[in-house]
Design an enzyme around this catalytic site. Structure first.
Site, PDB file in Angstrom:
ATOM      1  N   TRP A 187       0.837  -1.203   0.000  1.00  0.00           N
ATOM      2  CA  TRP A 187       0.000   0.000   0.000  1.00  0.00           C
ATOM      3  C   TRP A 187       0.871   1.251   0.000  1.00  0.00           C
ATOM      4  O   TRP A 187       0.563   2.234  -0.696  1.00  0.00           O
ATOM      5  CB  TRP A 187      -0.904  -0.015   1.225  1.00  0.00           C
ATOM      6  CG  TRP A 187      -1.780   1.186   1.368  1.00  0.00           C
ATOM      7  CD1 TRP A 187      -2.889   1.490   0.633  1.00  0.00           C
ATOM      8  CD2 TRP A 187      -1.637   2.263   2.309  1.00  0.00           C
ATOM      9  NE1 TRP A 187      -3.440   2.674   1.055  1.00  0.00           N
ATOM     10  CE2 TRP A 187      -2.691   3.176   2.086  1.00  0.00           C
ATOM     11  CE3 TRP A 187      -0.724   2.535   3.324  1.00  0.00           C
ATOM     12  CZ2 TRP A 187      -2.854   4.337   2.830  1.00  0.00           C
ATOM     13  CZ3 TRP A 187      -0.877   3.702   4.071  1.00  0.00           C
ATOM     14  CH2 TRP A 187      -1.931   4.586   3.826  1.00  0.00           C
ATOM     15  N   HIS A 188       1.950   1.240   0.753  1.00  0.00           N
ATOM     16  CA  HIS A 188       2.830   2.406   0.810  1.00  0.00           C
ATOM     17  C   HIS A 188       3.577   2.626  -0.507  1.00  0.00           C
ATOM     18  O   HIS A 188       3.853   3.760  -0.888  1.00  0.00           O
ATOM     19  CB  HIS A 188       3.843   2.255   1.948  1.00  0.00           C
ATOM     20  CG  HIS A 188       3.306   2.611   3.288  1.00  0.00           C
ATOM     21  ND1 HIS A 188       2.637   1.717   4.093  1.00  0.00           N
ATOM     22  CD2 HIS A 188       3.335   3.781   3.988  1.00  0.00           C
ATOM     23  CE1 HIS A 188       2.277   2.309   5.219  1.00  0.00           C
ATOM     24  NE2 HIS A 188       2.675   3.565   5.181  1.00  0.00           N
ATOM     25  N   GLY A 189       3.944   1.561  -1.184  1.00  0.00           N
ATOM     26  CA  GLY A 189       4.680   1.679  -2.437  1.00  0.00           C
ATOM     27  C   GLY A 189       5.543   0.462  -2.671  1.00  0.00           C
ATOM     28  O   GLY A 189       5.722  -0.366  -1.776  1.00  0.00           O
TER      29      GLY A 189
END
Length: 424
Positions: free
Chosen positions: A316-318
Site C-alpha cells: 500500500w505504501h509503495g
C-alpha cells in the site's frame, strides 16, 4: 514564498490546499440538507485536488471509485474481494508509474498519497456492504457495527470518498460513520449529556501540536541528516468527536480520527503497542480488513496473519524495497516482542525485580529495533537500506529472529487465570 520556506512550488501548492481543507470543512457544518452536504464534500474535494495535483488526479480517483461502486451494484456477494483486488491493482500500477518516493526526495509531489487513502475507503465500503448479506452470528463485533444493509446512493459514496477533511492525507474512516456524521445520528446526535460540543479547542490543540512537530523537524533535520533521508514530511491530525467520557460532568472526546500518539510511540512498552499509536487509522483498517479476516473461525492468529498484514501495508505504501523490508522487519519485531511479553507474564509475583527487568528489556528492544527498521522506510532504496543496516551489524534483524527461535525453545507455562476470567 516556496524558496523562503525551503520547499518546491508543487509542495507549497499542496500544503496551501491542505491547510485550506480546515476552513472548507468548517463550512460543511452550515450546508443545508444531507444531499447538499454530500454534494459539497464531493465538489470541494475534487476542486482542491485539481488545484493541488492537476486535472488528471480526479481521473485517477474516479477509477477505483467507479470499480468499487459497480462491484457493489452488480456483484454484491463478491464486491469486497473484487474491490480489494481492483483497488490495490490500480494503486500498484500508479505506484509503478509515478514512483512517488523518488519524486518526494527531489521536492515533487503527486496524487498517489491521496489515492492511497481513497483505496482504503472504497475497499472498506465494499466489504461492509458485502457483510450486510451475512448473518449476525457470522460477524465480529466490528463487522456488526460497520456493515451496510442498504447500498449508499452514488452522491453519498462520492461525498464519502472525496470529503476534503481527510481526502489528502487521511485519516481513513468508515462509510457508516460518515453517513451518521452527515445526518447527525449516532454519537453526533443531540444527547442528554449536553449540547453538541464545540470543536474549536480540539482543533487549536491539534494545530499547535502539528506546528511544534513541524518546527522540530525543520530544526533537527539539517543537523541530524543521513544522506537520502531529507524530504518533505507532514502528519495529518484528526479531530473528530469519538463520544463522551464517563466522568461527571461528561466531557467530549476528540480522538476518534487521531492518527498518531507521539508519546505513545516514543515510550511504547512493547512493539505490539506500536500499531495502536502510530498511523492509528491505517493500522485499524489493516486489522479489520486484512488481519482479522485471514483468521479462520475457531482458530487463533499466528505469524502468517501478521506477515500478510504487514506485507499488505508495505505494498500500500509503495513498491520500494525499503518499504517491503521495513514491514517485514516490523512483523519480526512484533513477534519478538510477544516472546518477551510471554516470558514477562510467566514470572511469579515473588520475582518482581526479574519481571521489571523484562519490562525494561522489552522497552529497550522496541526502541532499538524500531529505529533500526525505520531507516528502510526513509531511504527506500535497497542499496542504502542494506548499507545502513550493515553499519550496525544487522543487530535489529538478528535480535528479533533470535528471540523468535528462543521462544520456540523456552516456552513458559501460561499464567493461571481466575475462574471469573475463564467463564468469560
Amino acid at each position: 514564498m516556496a524558496a523562503a520556506i525551503g520547499v518546491s512550488v508543487p509542495v507549497l501548492r499542496f500544503l496551501l490546499c491542505f491547510v485550506v481543507t480546515i476552513p472548507v470543512s468548517f463550512i460543511h457544518r452550515f450546508v443545508p440538507s444531507s444531499f447538499g452536504k454530500h454534494f459539497y464534500s464531493a465538489i470541494s474535494g475534487a476542486f482542491l485536488s485539481y488545484l493541488s495535483f492537476g486535472f488528471s488526479s480526479n481521473l485517477h480517483f474516479l477509477v477505483p471509485m467507479l470499480l468499487g461502486y459497480l462491484s457493489m451494484v452488480l456483484f454484491r456477494p463478491f464486491c469486497g474481494i473484487l474491490t480489494f483486488l481492483f483497488g490495490f491493482g490500480y494503486l500498484i500500477g500508479c505506484h509503478m508509474y509515478y514512483m512517488s518516493g523518488d519524486a518526494w526526495k527531489e521536492g515533487g509531489i503527486d496524487a498517489t498519497g491521496a489515492l492511497m487513502v481513497l483505496t482504503l475507503k472504497v475497499i472498506s465500503c465494499a466489504m461492509n456492504y458485502n457483510d450486510g448479506l451475512l448473518k449476525e452470528d457470522e460477524l465480529r463485533e466490528v463487522q456488526k457495527k460497520n456493515r451496510l444493509i442498504k447500498l449508499p446512493s452514488f452522491i453519498e459514496y462520492v461525498g464519502y470518498c472525496l470529503c476534503c477533511g481527510s481526502h489528502f492525507a487521511g485519516p481513513v474512516y468508515e462509510m457508516k460513520d460518515y453517513l451518521e456524521w452527515t445526518t447527525r445520528k449516532g454519537i453526533w446526535a443531540p444527547s442528554e449529556k449536553g449540547p453538541s460540543p464545540s470543536p474549536f479547542g480540539a482543533t487549536i490543540r491539534a494545530l499547535f501540536q502539528a506546528a511544534v512537530c513541524m518546527a522540530l523537524y525543520l530544526y533537527l533535520i539539517p543537523q541530524y541528516n543521513i544522506p537520502g533521508l531529507n524530504g518533505p514530511a507532514y502528519q495529518g491530525w484528526g479531530f473528530w468527536k469519538r463520544g463522551w467520557t464517563e466522568t461527571s460532568p461528561p466531557r467530549p472526546q476528540w480522538d476518534r480520527a487521531r492518527n498518531v500518539d507521539i508519546l505513545g510511540v516514543e515510550f511504547a512498552k512493547s512493539a505490539v503497542q506500536l500499531p495502536l499509536v502510530w498511523n492509528i487509522q491505517v493500522s485499524t483498517w489493516l486489522r479489520h480488513y486484512v488481519y482479522d479476516r485471514l483468521v479462520q473461525k475457531g482458530k487463533k492468529p499466528g505469524f502468517f496473519q501478521l506477515l500478510a498484514t504487514q506485507t499488505t501495508s508495505a505494498v500500500w505504501h509503495g513498491l520500494y524495497p525499503g518499504y517491503i523490508i521495513f514491514f517485514v522487519q516490523s512483523a519480526l519485531m512484533i513477534a519478538g516482542s510477544r516472546v518477551l511479553y510471554r516470558w514477562q507474564q510467566a514470572i511469579p509475583p515473588n520475582m518482581a525485580l526479574v519481571k521489571k527487568l523484562l519490562v525494561f528489556t522489552n522497552i529497550a528492544y522496541t526502541i532499538l529495533v524500531l529505529n533500526y527498521s525505520a531507516v528502510g522506510f526513509m531511504v527506500l532504496s535497497l542499496q542504502e537500506t542494506i548499507a545502513l543496516y550493515g553499519s550496525v551489524y544487522y543487530v535489529g534483524s538478528i535480535v528479533p529472529v533470535a528471540l523468535i527461535l528462543l521462544g520456540n525453545i523456552i516456552k513458559p507455562a501460561k499464567p493461571a487465570r481466575s475462574k471469573a476470567r475463564k467463564e468469560q
